[in-house]
Design a protein around this motif. Structure first.
Motif, PDB file in Angstrom:
ATOM      1  N   LEU A 227      29.740   7.370  32.395  1.00  0.00           N
ATOM      2  CA  LEU A 227      30.751   7.134  31.184  1.00  0.00           C
ATOM      3  C   LEU A 227      32.246   7.252  31.497  1.00  0.00           C
ATOM      4  O   LEU A 227      32.481   7.967  32.464  1.00  0.00           O
ATOM      5  CB  LEU A 227      30.488   7.874  29.961  1.00  0.00           C
ATOM      6  CG  LEU A 227      28.930   7.825  29.377  1.00  0.00           C
ATOM      7  CD1 LEU A 227      28.485   8.940  28.404  1.00  0.00           C
ATOM      8  CD2 LEU A 227      28.517   6.597  28.919  1.00  0.00           C
ATOM      9  N   SER A 228      33.051   6.674  30.654  1.00  0.00           N
ATOM     10  CA  SER A 228      34.421   6.842  30.904  1.00  0.00           C
ATOM     11  C   SER A 228      35.132   8.198  30.326  1.00  0.00           C
ATOM     12  O   SER A 228      34.245   8.876  29.474  1.00  0.00           O
ATOM     13  CB  SER A 228      35.139   5.760  30.074  1.00  0.00           C
ATOM     14  OG  SER A 228      35.202   5.964  28.583  1.00  0.00           O
ATOM     15  N   VAL A 229      35.914   8.724  30.861  1.00  0.00           N
ATOM     16  CA  VAL A 229      36.908   9.804  30.338  1.00  0.00           C
ATOM     17  C   VAL A 229      37.105   9.764  28.695  1.00  0.00           C
ATOM     18  O   VAL A 229      36.997  10.704  28.142  1.00  0.00           O
ATOM     19  CB  VAL A 229      38.066  10.195  31.059  1.00  0.00           C
ATOM     20  CG1 VAL A 229      38.944  11.233  30.541  1.00  0.00           C
ATOM     21  CG2 VAL A 229      37.606  10.501  32.549  1.00  0.00           C
ATOM     22  N   GLY A 230      37.579   8.653  28.336  1.00  0.00           N
ATOM     23  CA  GLY A 230      37.707   8.259  27.028  1.00  0.00           C
ATOM     24  C   GLY A 230      36.397   8.494  26.193  1.00  0.00           C
ATOM     25  O   GLY A 230      36.682   9.094  24.927  1.00  0.00           O
ATOM     26  N   THR A 231      35.210   8.168  26.559  1.00  0.00           N
ATOM     27  CA  THR A 231      34.107   8.063  25.562  1.00  0.00           C
ATOM     28  C   THR A 231      33.668   9.578  25.794  1.00  0.00           C
ATOM     29  O   THR A 231      33.138  10.158  24.584  1.00  0.00           O
ATOM     30  CB  THR A 231      33.014   7.437  26.652  1.00  0.00           C
ATOM     31  OG1 THR A 231      33.226   6.078  26.418  1.00  0.00           O
ATOM     32  CG2 THR A 231      31.783   7.727  25.735  1.00  0.00           C
ATOM     33  N   VAL A 232      33.840  10.473  26.616  1.00  0.00           N
ATOM     34  CA  VAL A 232      33.457  11.981  26.921  1.00  0.00           C
ATOM     35  C   VAL A 232      34.691  12.780  25.813  1.00  0.00           C
ATOM     36  O   VAL A 232      34.089  13.508  25.098  1.00  0.00           O
ATOM     37  CB  VAL A 232      33.771  12.752  28.244  1.00  0.00           C
ATOM     38  CG1 VAL A 232      33.551  14.278  28.219  1.00  0.00           C
ATOM     39  CG2 VAL A 232      32.740  11.931  28.972  1.00  0.00           C
ATOM     40  N   SER A 233      35.887  12.157  25.984  1.00  0.00           N
ATOM     41  CA  SER A 233      36.674  12.716  25.084  1.00  0.00           C
ATOM     42  C   SER A 233      36.425  12.419  23.375  1.00  0.00           C
ATOM     43  O   SER A 233      36.586  13.356  22.708  1.00  0.00           O
ATOM     44  CB  SER A 233      38.382  12.238  25.195  1.00  0.00           C
ATOM     45  OG  SER A 233      39.190  12.677  24.342  1.00  0.00           O
ATOM     46  N   ASN A 234      35.978  11.405  23.118  1.00  0.00           N
ATOM     47  CA  ASN A 234      35.298  10.945  21.924  1.00  0.00           C
ATOM     48  C   ASN A 234      34.275  11.952  21.249  1.00  0.00           C
ATOM     49  O   ASN A 234      34.284  12.405  20.159  1.00  0.00           O
ATOM     50  CB  ASN A 234      35.086   9.586  21.973  1.00  0.00           C
ATOM     51  CG  ASN A 234      36.336   8.541  21.694  1.00  0.00           C
ATOM     52  OD1 ASN A 234      37.394   9.024  21.460  1.00  0.00           O
ATOM     53  ND2 ASN A 234      36.165   7.474  22.117  1.00  0.00           N
ATOM     54  N   VAL A 235      33.335  12.174  22.177  1.00  0.00           N
ATOM     55  CA  VAL A 235      32.201  13.111  21.986  1.00  0.00           C
ATOM     56  C   VAL A 235      32.881  14.455  21.648  1.00  0.00           C
ATOM     57  O   VAL A 235      32.397  15.028  20.738  1.00  0.00           O
ATOM     58  CB  VAL A 235      31.279  13.027  23.366  1.00  0.00           C
ATOM     59  CG1 VAL A 235      30.337  14.310  23.104  1.00  0.00           C
ATOM     60  CG2 VAL A 235      30.589  11.764  23.411  1.00  0.00           C
ATOM     61  N   LEU A 236      33.829  15.073  22.454  1.00  0.00           N
ATOM     62  CA  LEU A 236      34.248  16.276  22.346  1.00  0.00           C
ATOM     63  C   LEU A 236      35.086  16.437  20.938  1.00  0.00           C
ATOM     64  O   LEU A 236      35.014  17.349  20.291  1.00  0.00           O
ATOM     65  CB  LEU A 236      34.853  16.903  23.580  1.00  0.00           C
ATOM     66  CG  LEU A 236      34.129  16.985  24.804  1.00  0.00           C
ATOM     67  CD1 LEU A 236      35.018  17.228  25.948  1.00  0.00           C
ATOM     68  CD2 LEU A 236      33.156  17.780  24.533  1.00  0.00           C
ATOM     69  N   ASN A 237      35.892  15.281  20.694  1.00  0.00           N
ATOM     70  CA  ASN A 237      36.877  15.317  19.565  1.00  0.00           C
ATOM     71  C   ASN A 237      36.579  14.500  18.466  1.00  0.00           C
ATOM     72  O   ASN A 237      37.295  14.717  17.534  1.00  0.00           O
ATOM     73  CB  ASN A 237      38.515  15.014  20.389  1.00  0.00           C
ATOM     74  CG  ASN A 237      38.753  15.815  21.235  1.00  0.00           C
ATOM     75  OD1 ASN A 237      38.794  17.066  21.128  1.00  0.00           O
ATOM     76  ND2 ASN A 237      38.826  15.217  22.530  1.00  0.00           N
ATOM     77  N   ARG A 238      35.954  13.521  18.567  1.00  0.00           N
ATOM     78  CA  ARG A 238      35.542  12.710  17.349  1.00  0.00           C
ATOM     79  C   ARG A 238      34.166  12.216  17.568  1.00  0.00           C
ATOM     80  O   ARG A 238      33.695  10.959  17.957  1.00  0.00           O
ATOM     81  CB  ARG A 238      36.528  11.414  17.531  1.00  0.00           C
ATOM     82  CG  ARG A 238      37.883  11.599  17.342  1.00  0.00           C
ATOM     83  CD  ARG A 238      38.736  10.491  17.307  1.00  0.00           C
ATOM     84  NE  ARG A 238      38.889   9.981  18.866  1.00  0.00           N
ATOM     85  CZ  ARG A 238      39.572  10.500  19.752  1.00  0.00           C
ATOM     86  NH1 ARG A 238      40.346  11.492  19.286  1.00  0.00           N
ATOM     87  NH2 ARG A 238      39.607  10.186  20.837  1.00  0.00           N
ATOM     88  N   PRO A 239      33.190  13.245  17.251  1.00  0.00           N
ATOM     89  CA  PRO A 239      31.840  12.810  17.571  1.00  0.00           C
ATOM     90  C   PRO A 239      30.984  11.866  16.623  1.00  0.00           C
ATOM     91  O   PRO A 239      30.180  11.143  16.961  1.00  0.00           O
ATOM     92  CB  PRO A 239      31.149  14.283  17.335  1.00  0.00           C
ATOM     93  CG  PRO A 239      31.989  14.995  16.842  1.00  0.00           C
ATOM     94  CD  PRO A 239      33.310  14.549  17.182  1.00  0.00           C
ATOM     95  N   ASP A 240      31.910  11.574  15.365  1.00  0.00           N
ATOM     96  CA  ASP A 240      31.317  10.531  14.696  1.00  0.00           C
ATOM     97  C   ASP A 240      31.729   9.197  15.182  1.00  0.00           C
ATOM     98  O   ASP A 240      30.925   8.328  14.591  1.00  0.00           O
ATOM     99  CB  ASP A 240      31.930  10.778  13.321  1.00  0.00           C
ATOM    100  CG  ASP A 240      31.527  11.960  12.685  1.00  0.00           C
ATOM    101  OD1 ASP A 240      30.439  12.682  12.969  1.00  0.00           O
ATOM    102  OD2 ASP A 240      32.108  12.309  11.754  1.00  0.00           O
ATOM    103  N   SER A 241      32.247   9.064  16.114  1.00  0.00           N
ATOM    104  CA  SER A 241      32.535   7.882  16.569  1.00  0.00           C
ATOM    105  C   SER A 241      31.763   7.037  17.612  1.00  0.00           C
ATOM    106  O   SER A 241      31.955   5.979  18.130  1.00  0.00           O
ATOM    107  CB  SER A 241      34.298   7.755  17.220  1.00  0.00           C
ATOM    108  OG  SER A 241      34.383   8.546  18.350  1.00  0.00           O
TER     109      SER A 241
END
Length: 338
Positions: free
Chosen positions: A14-28
């Protein structure tokens, strides 16, 4: 080498941005994406660098607490009150012990400033006014605990001058007239205020003599040394009561007196401490003491600190709590008054 977010992204495909979303904005993100990322995290042993994230965001979820002496249960109780309030606010607490040493206090202030903590609770040893002003300008809130310094800092303290008066009045009420105040150094504001309150009361009684017996630190060992010095005096020159600046000193004095087996507490010498730590009631001769609301001190101070961190324009607040006498066998009394 520790795994990074890039490693997690590569492993999960996956992309770094997707991993960041999982860590910081899991609802997204979808549940399937979250599962992929969490599996990669588990397999790589990735540990999130929370400190770096908070620095980038410009907001820390940690506060620093510097206590005067971690060997004194009084300060452990103050820190416990602060931690309990912080935990409810989901804020982590880093605790440092100055050990009553200016250089160690400075080292912890340096560390907390480098870590960009959200705020600092401090029971000061040295002259810290300029340093705290600088930290506040840098966005780090500060609140003084167990001490008030003239100036524009919020604080939660106890009326130590009143505490000194209560101790002295109690000793005089039991018939004591040659009284020693044991504590130091006087550069510690709490000690100076307690002695000042005792001196005020002594000055109101023409037949009362109060002397100051200096110690370098407020520890059990220094109390024992002070006790040995007093006991080495000729019988007619010894005090008939001792007011110790804290309970650790008083317990050290009690040990010194007990070791001689020549004097008895309170028959030959009465003894009162300050703080009313748990060990006071459990001493060989239950120790009279001036009690402070220890847990409440820490709780209220942390409340002020978090409010100041959220609103730097918040007006300065000074909260002064009241001490009270707990009289026990060391002063020939088994009742307690408040």
């Amino acid at each position: 080498m520790a795994a990074s977010v890039k490693d997690v992204a590569r492993h999960a495909g996956l992309s770094v941005g997707t991993v960041s979303n999982v860590l910081n904005r899991p609802d997204s993100v979808t549940e399937a994406t979250k599962a992929k990322v969490m599996a990669a995290i588990d397999e790589l042993g990735y540990v999130r660098n929370e400190a770096a994230r908070q620095l980038r965001a410009g907001m820390s979820h940690c506060v620093g607490v510097i206590v005067l002496n971690s060997s004194n249960p009084f300060f452990n109780d103050v820190a416990a009150g602060a931690e309990a309030w912080a935990a409810d606010a989901k804020v982590s607490v880093l605790v440092g012990n100055s050990g009553e040493l200016v250089e160690r206090e400075k080292a912890y202030l340096d560390l907390f400033e480098e870590q960009r903590v959200r705020g600092v609770l401090l029971s000061p040893v040295g002259q810290v006014t300029k340093r705290l002003q600088r930290m506040r300008k840098g966005g780090i809130a500060t609140v003084l605990v167990d001490r008030d310094i003239a100036g524009d800092f919020s604080s939660v303290s106890v009326d130590d001058r009143l505490g000194g008066r209560l101790a002295m009045e109690h000793l005089i009420s039991t018939g004591r007239r040659r009284i020693a105040f044991v504590g130091g150094p006087l550069s510690l504001g709490q000690v100076a205020d307690r002695f000042a309150g005792a001196a005020e009361v002594a000055g109101e009684h023409a037949d009362v003599f109060l002397e100051f017996v200096a110690t370098d630190r407020l520890t059990l060992a220094h109390g024992r040394v002070a006790g040995e010095r007093l006991l080495a005096r000729p019988a007619g020159t010894r005090p008939d009561a001792v007011f110790a600046a804290n309970d650790l000193l008083a317990l050290g004095l009690l040990q010194a007196i007990a070791s001689t087996r020549r004097l008895r507490v309170p028959d030959d010498i009465a003894l009162i401490g300050y703080d009313d730590i748990d060990f006071a009631a459990g001493a060989a001769v239950p120790l009279s003491s001036i009690a402070q609301p220890r847990f409440e001190l820490g709780r209220l101070a942390m409340d002020l600190l978090l409010k100041a961190a959220d609103d730097p324009s918040r007006p300065v607040e000074r909260v002064v709590l009241q001490p009270f006498l707990v009289a026990r066998a060391s002063t020939q009394s088994t009742s307690s008054t408040r």
